[in-house]
Design a protein around this motif. Structure first.
Motif, PDB file in Angstrom:
ATOM      1  N   LEU A   1      26.927  30.407  -3.658  1.00 39.34           N
ATOM      2  CA  LEU A   1      26.525  29.870  -2.358  1.00 39.34           C
ATOM      3  C   LEU A   1      26.421  30.943  -1.278  1.00 39.34           C
ATOM      4  CD1 LEU A   1      28.797  26.695  -2.345  1.00 39.34           C
ATOM      5  CD2 LEU A   1      26.303  26.704  -2.573  1.00 39.34           C
ATOM      6  N   THR A   2      26.750  32.183  -1.599  1.00 43.09           N
ATOM      7  CA  THR A   2      26.767  33.250  -0.588  1.00 43.09           C
ATOM      8  C   THR A   2      25.444  33.351   0.153  1.00 43.09           C
ATOM      9  OG1 THR A   2      28.379  34.526  -1.870  1.00 43.09           O
ATOM     10  CG2 THR A   2      27.100  35.724  -0.222  1.00 43.09           C
ATOM     11  N   GLY A   3      24.327  33.295  -0.566  1.00 37.59           N
ATOM     12  CA  GLY A   3      23.026  33.415   0.081  1.00 37.59           C
ATOM     13  C   GLY A   3      22.723  32.263   1.014  1.00 37.59           C
ATOM     14  N   THR A   4      23.203  31.062   0.684  1.00 38.82           N
ATOM     15  CA  THR A   4      22.977  29.906   1.551  1.00 38.82           C
ATOM     16  C   THR A   4      23.866  29.972   2.785  1.00 38.82           C
ATOM     17  OG1 THR A   4      22.513  28.624  -0.444  1.00 38.82           O
ATOM     18  CG2 THR A   4      22.786  27.408   1.599  1.00 38.82           C
ATOM     19  N   VAL A   5      25.124  30.390   2.597  1.00 42.75           N
ATOM     20  CA  VAL A   5      26.002  30.580   3.756  1.00 42.75           C
ATOM     21  C   VAL A   5      25.416  31.638   4.680  1.00 42.75           C
ATOM     22  CG1 VAL A   5      28.314  31.223   4.537  1.00 42.75           C
ATOM     23  CG2 VAL A   5      28.048  29.882   2.448  1.00 42.75           C
TER      24      VAL A   5
ATOM     25  N   GLN B   1      30.685  42.596  -2.904  1.00 52.36           N
ATOM     26  CA  GLN B   1      31.876  42.295  -3.701  1.00 52.36           C
ATOM     27  C   GLN B   1      32.432  40.925  -3.321  1.00 52.36           C
ATOM     28  OE1 GLN B   1      34.725  45.477  -4.024  1.00 52.36           O
ATOM     29  NE2 GLN B   1      36.382  44.089  -4.640  1.00 52.36           N
ATOM     30  N   VAL B   2      32.737  40.128  -4.330  1.00 52.77           N
ATOM     31  CA  VAL B   2      33.298  38.797  -4.124  1.00 52.77           C
ATOM     32  C   VAL B   2      34.809  38.927  -3.966  1.00 52.77           C
ATOM     33  CG1 VAL B   2      33.610  36.507  -5.123  1.00 52.77           C
ATOM     34  CG2 VAL B   2      31.444  37.726  -5.440  1.00 52.77           C
ATOM     35  N   PRO B   3      35.384  38.434  -2.877  1.00 53.29           N
ATOM     36  CA  PRO B   3      36.840  38.544  -2.683  1.00 53.29           C
ATOM     37  C   PRO B   3      37.608  37.809  -3.783  1.00 53.29           C
ATOM     38  CG  PRO B   3      35.740  37.923  -0.633  1.00 53.29           C
ATOM     39  CD  PRO B   3      34.721  37.801  -1.720  1.00 53.29           C
ATOM     40  N   ASP B   4      38.848  38.214  -3.992  1.00 55.58           N
ATOM     41  CA  ASP B   4      39.668  37.618  -5.045  1.00 55.58           C
ATOM     42  C   ASP B   4      39.928  36.133  -4.821  1.00 55.58           C
ATOM     43  OD1 ASP B   4      39.803  40.044  -6.351  1.00 55.58           O
ATOM     44  OD2 ASP B   4      41.742  40.612  -5.462  1.00 55.58           O
ATOM     45  N   ASP B   5      39.907  35.695  -3.555  1.00 57.73           N
ATOM     46  CA  ASP B   5      40.207  34.287  -3.281  1.00 57.73           C
ATOM     47  C   ASP B   5      38.960  33.397  -3.307  1.00 57.73           C
ATOM     48  OD1 ASP B   5      39.084  35.309  -0.982  1.00 57.73           O
ATOM     49  OD2 ASP B   5      40.617  34.520   0.395  1.00 57.73           O
TER      50      ASP B   5
ATOM     51  N   ARG C   1      26.263  40.838   7.119  1.00 57.92           N
ATOM     52  CA  ARG C   1      26.063  39.384   7.134  1.00 57.92           C
ATOM     53  C   ARG C   1      26.470  38.757   5.800  1.00 57.92           C
ATOM     54  NH1 ARG C   1      20.017  37.566   8.399  1.00 57.92           N
ATOM     55  NH2 ARG C   1      19.812  38.391   6.286  1.00 57.92           N
ATOM     56  N   LEU C   2      26.103  39.420   4.693  1.00 60.07           N
ATOM     57  CA  LEU C   2      26.483  38.923   3.367  1.00 60.07           C
ATOM     58  C   LEU C   2      27.996  38.972   3.166  1.00 60.07           C
ATOM     59  CD1 LEU C   2      23.659  40.402   1.125  1.00 60.07           C
ATOM     60  CD2 LEU C   2      24.322  37.982   1.224  1.00 60.07           C
ATOM     61  N   GLN C   3      28.638  40.035   3.620  1.00 59.03           N
ATOM     62  CA  GLN C   3      30.083  40.146   3.447  1.00 59.03           C
ATOM     63  C   GLN C   3      30.796  39.053   4.238  1.00 59.03           C
ATOM     64  OE1 GLN C   3      31.272  42.746   1.196  1.00 59.03           O
ATOM     65  NE2 GLN C   3      32.783  41.108   1.182  1.00 59.03           N
ATOM     66  N   LEU C   4      30.313  38.748   5.435  1.00 62.74           N
ATOM     67  CA  LEU C   4      30.875  37.650   6.201  1.00 62.74           C
ATOM     68  C   LEU C   4      30.678  36.330   5.464  1.00 62.74           C
ATOM     69  CD1 LEU C   4      32.019  36.240   8.717  1.00 62.74           C
ATOM     70  CD2 LEU C   4      29.721  36.361   9.731  1.00 62.74           C
ATOM     71  N   ALA C   5      29.472  36.126   4.945  1.00 62.98           N
ATOM     72  CA  ALA C   5      29.163  34.872   4.258  1.00 62.98           C
ATOM     73  C   ALA C   5      30.082  34.642   3.067  1.00 62.98           C
ATOM     74  CB  ALA C   5      27.699  34.873   3.814  1.00 62.98           C
TER      75      ALA C   5
ATOM     76  N   ARG D   1      21.066  41.782  15.690  1.00 56.04           N
ATOM     77  CA  ARG D   1      20.321  42.735  14.873  1.00 56.04           C
ATOM     78  C   ARG D   1      20.736  44.182  15.090  1.00 56.04           C
ATOM     79  NH1 ARG D   1      14.252  41.365  15.248  1.00 56.04           N
ATOM     80  NH2 ARG D   1      15.196  39.363  14.675  1.00 56.04           N
ATOM     81  N   HIS D   2      21.157  44.530  16.298  1.00 54.73           N
ATOM     82  CA  HIS D   2      21.515  45.916  16.589  1.00 54.73           C
ATOM     83  C   HIS D   2      22.969  46.223  16.267  1.00 54.73           C
ATOM     84  CE1 HIS D   2      17.644  46.698  18.401  1.00 54.73           C
ATOM     85  NE2 HIS D   2      17.778  45.631  19.161  1.00 54.73           N
ATOM     86  N   ARG D   3      23.745  45.190  15.909  1.00 52.42           N
ATOM     87  CA  ARG D   3      25.165  45.415  15.658  1.00 52.42           C
ATOM     88  C   ARG D   3      25.626  44.929  14.288  1.00 52.42           C
ATOM     89  NH1 ARG D   3      24.028  43.805  20.436  1.00 52.42           N
ATOM     90  NH2 ARG D   3      24.400  41.596  19.969  1.00 52.42           N
ATOM     91  N   ARG D   4      24.759  44.270  13.525  1.00 48.94           N
ATOM     92  CA  ARG D   4      25.096  43.790  12.189  1.00 48.94           C
ATOM     93  C   ARG D   4      23.965  44.139  11.230  1.00 48.94           C
ATOM     94  NH1 ARG D   4      28.569  42.645  15.310  1.00 48.94           N
ATOM     95  NH2 ARG D   4      29.983  40.829  15.304  1.00 48.94           N
TER      96      ARG D   4
END
Length: 341
Positions: free
Chosen positions: A136-140, A124-128, A285-289, A277-280
Motif C-alpha cells: 500500500l506504500t504507493g497508495t499512501v 526500506q520497509v520498517p520492521d513494524d 515522500r515514500l519513506q513517510l508513506a 516540492r523544494h523541501r521534500r
C-alpha cells in the motif's frame, strides 16, 4: 557450489506480467542480467493491483497525448500495448550493496517475480510494517501528496467523495488532523462499515453537509465532481484526485463554479506537491508513506490474495467487476526453506 552461485543460477530468468492487448494480459519469461554497481536484485514477495490506473491500462484507455507523462517509473514498452506496467511491489534484496542485502523493500515496479533496479529506487520497509501491508506504500504516497496539495487547516470542514482505495486512504490520514468536520461520502451504503473501521463519519451524497473548506474528489465519476461543486463553500477548493483517462466529463460551470468563485485543482503523484516540492524529494515522500503503514487498520484496504500464476485472470476479474477489491494482493512463491514475515 556456493550459495552465491546457486542464487545467480536461479535468477538468470524472471517472469513478468504484460498487457498485450485490450483486456488481455499474460505472463512472460525474460532474461535477467547480473546487477551492476549500485544495483540490487530483488525477489518479489507481494505486489498490489491498482484498481484505477492499472484497469485503465488493461482496457487500453490511456489517451495518446499524455502516454509519456503517465508512464510508470520502471515501465517497459509503451501504451496501449505491449506494456509491462505496475507500481506496487514489495520484495527482499537477494544481491546488491552489503547494507541492502536481506532488506525488505518497496519499489514502484511492475508485477515481476525478480528484478534489478538501482538501490535509489528502493524504499526500506520498517520492521513494524508487515511485507504484505507494505504494497500500500504507493497508495499512501498518493494520499500524502494530495494532503500536501490541499493543506487542511485547524478546524476545517472537509469532505472526501468516493470511498474506494484512494478516497478511503485520504480519509484515514485526515482522521488524525484537528478538523472541525470530516465526512467520507459514497453512493454505496455498504461502505459505511468500511468508514466505521477507519474511524471516519460516512454519509450518502444526498445527506452530505455543505459549506466545506475543502472537498477532495476521488470517485472518478461525473456525478461525484458535480456534487463536490455543491458541497464546497464560497471560494473553497476542490482537490481532484480522479483520473478519467479517455472519458469526457460535463460540469455545470454556470451554477456554483463561477457564482461562488470555486477552484478545482488537480493532484497527481508523479511530482511532489508544489507546497513541499523544494523541501521534500520523492524518496522522502515514500519513506513517510511506508512509515505510516505501521498502523494495523491499513489491513482493511487489503481485500484478497491470489497467486502470481493467476494474475492474468485476476486482472480481468477486477476489470469486469466479478472480483470486488480495494487492493488485491498478488503473492509470489517463496523458496521452500524460507518464510516471509
Amino acid at each position: 557450489m556456493s550459495n552465491s552461485n546457486k542464487v545467480n543460477q536461479a535468477t538468470t530468468t524472471a517472469t513478468a506480467y504484460w498487457t498485450v492487448g485490450p483486456e488481455q494480459g499474460e505472463l512472460r519469461r525474460e532474461q535477467l542480467r547480473a546487477p551492476g554497481p549500485g544495483e540490487a536484485l530483488v525477489r518479489s514477495l507481494y505486489s498490489g493491483i491498482s484498481k484505477g490506473t492499472e484497469m485503465v491500462v488493461h482496457n487500453a484507455r490511456v489517451p495518446e497525448c499524455i502516454a509519456e507523462e503517465m508512464a510508470a517509473p520502471h515501465q517497459v514498452g509503451s501504451f496501449p500495448s505491449p506494456v509491462k506496467f505496475g507500481y506496487l511491489s514489495v520484495g527482499v534484496v537477494e544481491e546488491g550493496p552489503a547494507e541492502w542485502q536481506g532488506k525488505t523493500v518497496f519499489c514502484l515496479y511492475p508485477h515481476q517475480d525478480r528484478y534489478i533496479v538501482p538501490v535509489e529506487s528502493l524504499t526500506q520497509v520498517p520492521d513494524d510494517v508487515p511485507a504484505r501491508r507494505a504494497v500500500l506504500t504507493g497508495t499512501v504516497e498518493t494520499a500524502v501528496n494530495a494532503l500536501w496539495e490541499a493543506g487542511p487547516r485547524l478546524g476545517d470542514r472537509v469532505a472526501v467523495i468516493g470511498a474506494g482505495l484512494v478516497g478511503g486512504m485520504v480519509a484515514k490520514l485526515l482522521g488524525s488532523f484537528p478538523l472541525g468536520r470530516l465526512q467520507l461520502i459514497d453512493v454505496d451504503p455498504a461502505k459505511r462499515a468500511f468508514a466505521d473501521t477507519l474511524g471516519v463519519d460516512f454519509c450518502h451524497p444526498d445527506d452530505a453537509l455543505p459549506d466545506c473548506d475543502i472537498v477532495i474528489h476521488c470517485s472518478a465519476s461525473q456525478a461525484g465532481l458535480q456534487r463536490a461543486l455543491q458541497l464546497v463553500g464560497d471560494e473553497g477548493e476542490i482537490i481532484e484526485m480522479s483520473w478519467y483517462a479517455d472519458r469526457l466529463v460535463t460540469l455545470p460551470l454556470g451554477e456554483d463554479f463561477h457564482a461562488r468563485r470555486l477552484s478545482i485543482r488537480a493532484s497527481q503523484v508523479g511530482v511532489v506537491a508544489r507546497a513541499r516540492r523544494h523541501r521534500r524529494t520523492n524518496a522522502d515522500r515514500l519513506q513517510l508513506a511506508v512509515s505510516l503503514l505501521a498502523d494495523p487498520v491499513f489491513d482493511t484496504f487489503l481485500t484478497g490474495t491470489s497467486d502470481f500464476s493467476e494474475l492474468p485472470d485476476v486482472v480481468q476479474r477486477v476489470s469486469d467487476g466479478s472480483l470486488d477489491a480495494l487492493c488485491h494482493v498478488i503473492e509470489y512463491p517463496a523458496p521452500a526453506t524460507e518464510t516471509t514475515r
